[in-house]
Motif scaffolding. Sequence first.
Motif, short mmCIF file in Angstrom:
data_model
loop_
_atom_site.label_atom_id
_atom_site.label_comp_id
_atom_site.label_asym_id
_atom_site.label_seq_id
_atom_site.Cartn_x
_atom_site.Cartn_y
_atom_site.Cartn_z
N GLN A 167 0.87 -1.18 0.18
CA GLN A 167 0.01 -0.08 0.15
C GLN A 167 0.81 1.22 0.04
OE1 GLN A 167 -3.45 -0.17 2.38
NE2 GLN A 167 -2.99 -2.49 3.12
N ALA A 168 1.91 1.29 -1.10
CA ALA A 168 2.79 2.55 -1.04
C ALA A 168 2.11 3.67 -1.25
CB ALA A 168 3.87 2.12 -2.06
N GLU A 169 0.89 3.82 -1.55
CA GLU A 169 -0.01 4.99 -1.84
C GLU A 169 0.13 5.80 -0.59
OE1 GLU A 169 -3.04 1.75 -1.36
OE2 GLU A 169 -1.28 2.06 -2.80
N GLU A 170 0.14 5.06 0.74
CA GLU A 170 0.15 5.81 1.68
C GLU A 170 1.52 6.54 2.14
OE1 GLU A 170 -2.50 2.51 4.56
OE2 GLU A 170 -0.33 2.56 4.76
N LEU A 171 2.60 6.28 1.31
CA LEU A 171 3.72 7.29 1.44
C LEU A 171 3.37 8.64 1.27
CD1 LEU A 171 6.72 5.23 -0.11
CD2 LEU A 171 6.39 6.18 2.39
N PHE A 172 2.28 8.86 0.17
CA PHE A 172 2.17 10.20 -0.33
C PHE A 172 0.91 10.73 0.29
CE2 PHE A 172 4.96 7.90 -2.91
CZ PHE A 172 5.99 8.90 -3.20
N GLY A 173 0.31 9.94 1.34
CA GLY A 173 -0.88 10.49 2.20
C GLY A 173 -0.55 11.82 2.68
N SER A 174 -1.56 12.55 2.83
CA SER A 174 -1.10 13.93 3.54
C SER A 174 -0.97 13.96 5.10
CB SER A 174 -2.55 14.64 3.44
OG SER A 174 -3.82 14.05 4.00
N GLU A 175 -1.05 12.68 5.53
CA GLU A 175 -0.68 12.53 7.20
C GLU A 175 0.37 11.72 7.33
OE1 GLU A 175 -4.54 12.58 9.48
OE2 GLU A 175 -5.17 11.29 7.85
N ASN A 176 1.18 11.49 6.32
CA ASN A 176 2.72 10.76 6.67
C ASN A 176 3.61 11.65 6.52
OD1 ASN A 176 4.87 8.85 6.38
ND2 ASN A 176 3.43 7.46 5.62
N LEU A 177 4.19 11.89 7.86
CA LEU A 177 5.07 12.76 8.23
C LEU A 177 6.55 12.37 7.88
CD1 LEU A 177 3.74 14.34 11.38
CD2 LEU A 177 3.07 14.86 9.34
N GLU A 178 6.55 10.97 7.58
CA GLU A 178 7.97 10.71 7.54
C GLU A 178 8.54 10.11 5.99
OE1 GLU A 178 8.31 8.88 11.93
OE2 GLU A 178 8.17 7.49 10.27
N ARG A 179 7.71 10.62 4.98
CA ARG A 179 7.91 10.42 3.67
C ARG A 179 9.14 10.57 3.10
NH1 ARG A 179 3.92 12.93 1.54
NH2 ARG A 179 4.96 14.85 1.07
N GLU A 180 9.54 11.92 3.33
CA GLU A 180 10.94 12.15 2.91
C GLU A 180 11.90 11.51 3.53
OE1 GLU A 180 11.20 14.17 0.20
OE2 GLU A 180 9.16 14.75 0.51
N ALA A 181 12.12 11.38 4.81
CA ALA A 181 13.01 10.50 5.55
C ALA A 181 12.98 8.93 5.05
CB ALA A 181 12.55 10.57 7.03
N PHE A 182 11.91 8.49 4.87
CA PHE A 182 11.89 7.08 4.21
C PHE A 182 12.36 7.04 3.02
CE2 PHE A 182 9.84 3.44 1.99
CZ PHE A 182 10.09 2.54 2.87
N LEU A 183 12.21 7.89 1.98
CA LEU A 183 12.54 7.85 0.52
C LEU A 183 14.01 8.37 0.62
CD1 LEU A 183 9.80 9.77 -1.44
CD2 LEU A 183 10.05 7.24 -1.21
N ASP A 184 14.62 9.08 1.43
CA ASP A 184 15.95 9.07 1.35
C ASP A 184 16.86 8.01 1.96
OD1 ASP A 184 15.51 11.74 0.59
OD2 ASP A 184 15.87 12.74 2.64
N ILE A 185 16.52 7.51 3.06
CA ILE A 185 17.03 6.30 3.39
C ILE A 185 17.21 5.16 2.65
CG2 ILE A 185 17.13 4.51 5.36
CD1 ILE A 185 15.74 6.48 7.23
N VAL A 186 15.69 4.87 1.91
CA VAL A 186 15.77 3.59 1.07
C VAL A 186 16.51 3.77 -0.06
CG1 VAL A 186 14.42 1.84 -0.08
CG2 VAL A 186 13.76 2.75 2.22
#
Length: 741
Positions: free
Chosen positions: A303-322
């Motif tokens: 359910q990777a669409e949740e990465l870009f949901g308005s309430e996911n506050l850790e998207r940038e950190a997650f994408l940077d790490i992975v």
Amino acid sequence: MGILFISHSTKNNDEAVKVRDWLRAKGWPDVFLDLDPDQGLAPGQHWQEELQRAGANCSAVLVLISPDWTASQWCQTEFLVAVQLHKRIIPVMVAPTPMAQIRSDLRDRYQIADITTPDKEPQGFGTLEIGLKRAGLDPTAFDWPPPGEPQRAVYRGLQALDVADAAIFFGRDVEITKGLDDLRRMRAGVPERILVILGASGAGKSSFLRAGLLARLARDDHNFLPLPVIRPERAAVTGAQGLTSALSQALGRPVSLNGGANALKDVFAELRAPVVDRLSRYAAASREVWNAKPPTIVIPIDQAEELFGSENLEREAFLDIVGGALTADDNVAVVVTIRTDSYEPFQRGWLPRAQSVFSLPPLATSAFKEVIEGPAKLAKPPLSIAPDLTSALLADLDKADALPLLAFTLERLQARSKTGSLTLLDYQTGLGGLGGAIRAAVDDALGPKADAQALARKLFIPALVQVDQEGVKRRVAKLADIPPATRALAARFVDQRLLVSDRRIIDGRSQESLEVAHEAILRQWPALESWIIEERDSLSTLDLVRVAAGEWKTHSARPKAKASNWLVHYGERLKDASTVLKRADFAPFVTADMTAYLAACHKAERATRNARLGLGAVALGALIVASALATQSQWKPQWDAWAQQKFEFDGQAKSAAALSRLKPGAAFQDCRPATDGKPSRLCPEMLVIPAGGFVMGSPESEAGRFNHEGPRHRVTIGRAFAVGKYDVTFDEWSACVSGGG
């Protein structure tokens, strides 16, 4: 299961038939052997074309090694085609062959089963069976029930099937084979490192990832080491199903990712170490040196669409790490499931990384019979499904959300059965057919209370439903935000398996949560669907403010950022947003950031209004003076002369360096001076516009919106530029053209 392809020399036909017969006796009926009258090549067919054509169905290639096979250029080419197609290779020695004669890329990479003599056959066929089971190709390779869960139901309803449910995952053999081929291709070094499983809501993406691909990869730890599944929810890094949790489960100890991608690289080395050590010891026991490629780490994201949901506050950190881990370690693959209508943000978010798109189509009609009857045979005690029930279910599968509706219906039928028999009567009268299962469960949850419908609306709207640019989705809500009067009703919906209660990381801490079990409920419960339609504009407005507030806060915190560039609500849009966010039922879902953002929008709009009033007063004064001058004949010749003055633009009036030093908002004129040393009166006054970005387009909820005003998207201005402060009239433009400027 997929087809097993037997590659052999024609001089070993007897051995090939022996292997085929053994496979069929052990439960593998689909064996492709060219001399087989039923499943082999028809006269005139070419094996290479046939293998290419059946590539999606061929799960593995059994290579029957012999001196004749090694000497045959045809067989060597056959092997290379299988390698190029990234098929699973399982070598079986059927005649004594010196190891030096066997090609090194076969001898060094694979364990060879030896059935060259009768006394070696038991161990050789045992090795072959283990190899097939490790590949997940054995129809009985997956235990049921899973160890430690003797009462696990064979019909899982609206829950996604998990790795433990591989034995009851039917109907996707072709897709599983193709997905595994794609992952072996990534391991072999193709540029694509991200496998994107695209499918509509209700296609079964989560089950396919977990019970289809990961269950088989977990058995092939010589080549793959999949992490536990990551679900981004609201905290993709620190959440209960986030990246940190997945790594901690894999290692069996707490993991910290404070070091970012470097920390992840160290974790991967630690995960591989036991496998590398074991394989090295195996090689040493055979007096060989193990030098194969270490296992590929697989990062599964559901359910990777949740990465870009308005309430996911850790998207940038997650994408940077992975993303950093993919750069640092070329032996890592990422597998994600994502709704087709949500793919674009993910695609943009990880570009320019190469992605391989795997389209998961709706389940084929021919596969549904297997989905219905296959799990029943594994139940303990076995379930009996009446033939006329199977026929009725298949006849009803033309409805939307067919797969989740079928899964929920079968679960309800099993739960209601007292005899272990699922009958047509139970289906038609007890549930009201395929479309009635969810409605029957809703009725059971609502009960007889007169106010139950009104309470249900308060329970679901807006807490459990989200409307964003991609459409209607379920939302994870904090239990604390659910109206107290609706919590008893929520518990009944959980009992009916329509809602899921869990503990999640929300807003940085562990909290009780609620979530709709499957998005099919949003579409198949007529009352809820109508409430969503009625509140669609308000729900969309709530999400848009949430997104805008997040962007504004993020970019405002950056050095030299101009916060006003990220204020996108104004005019009627701002008025509508303020109205929606003041609603009492929406109040629990309005954050401090959203409130601060709207306050900043109101402040900016007041400032703009005041500036316009000031400019309007100046313009009005100029208009009065100009009118007076125009009516006085003694000034008319001078007015005409001014209008006819040549507009001489000189790009060298100000140097490029001087222009680049001008600050955003600065005004300047860049024309050759007139004879009096002052800039030409017709030289336009320019304002400096800074680099930055803004959101372009109108939301679907905006009144009077035209189709061409969407979809909303961010526009980035890469370089500063200048624009005229005032409108240019036709007369002024004509003067410019006549002057050659």
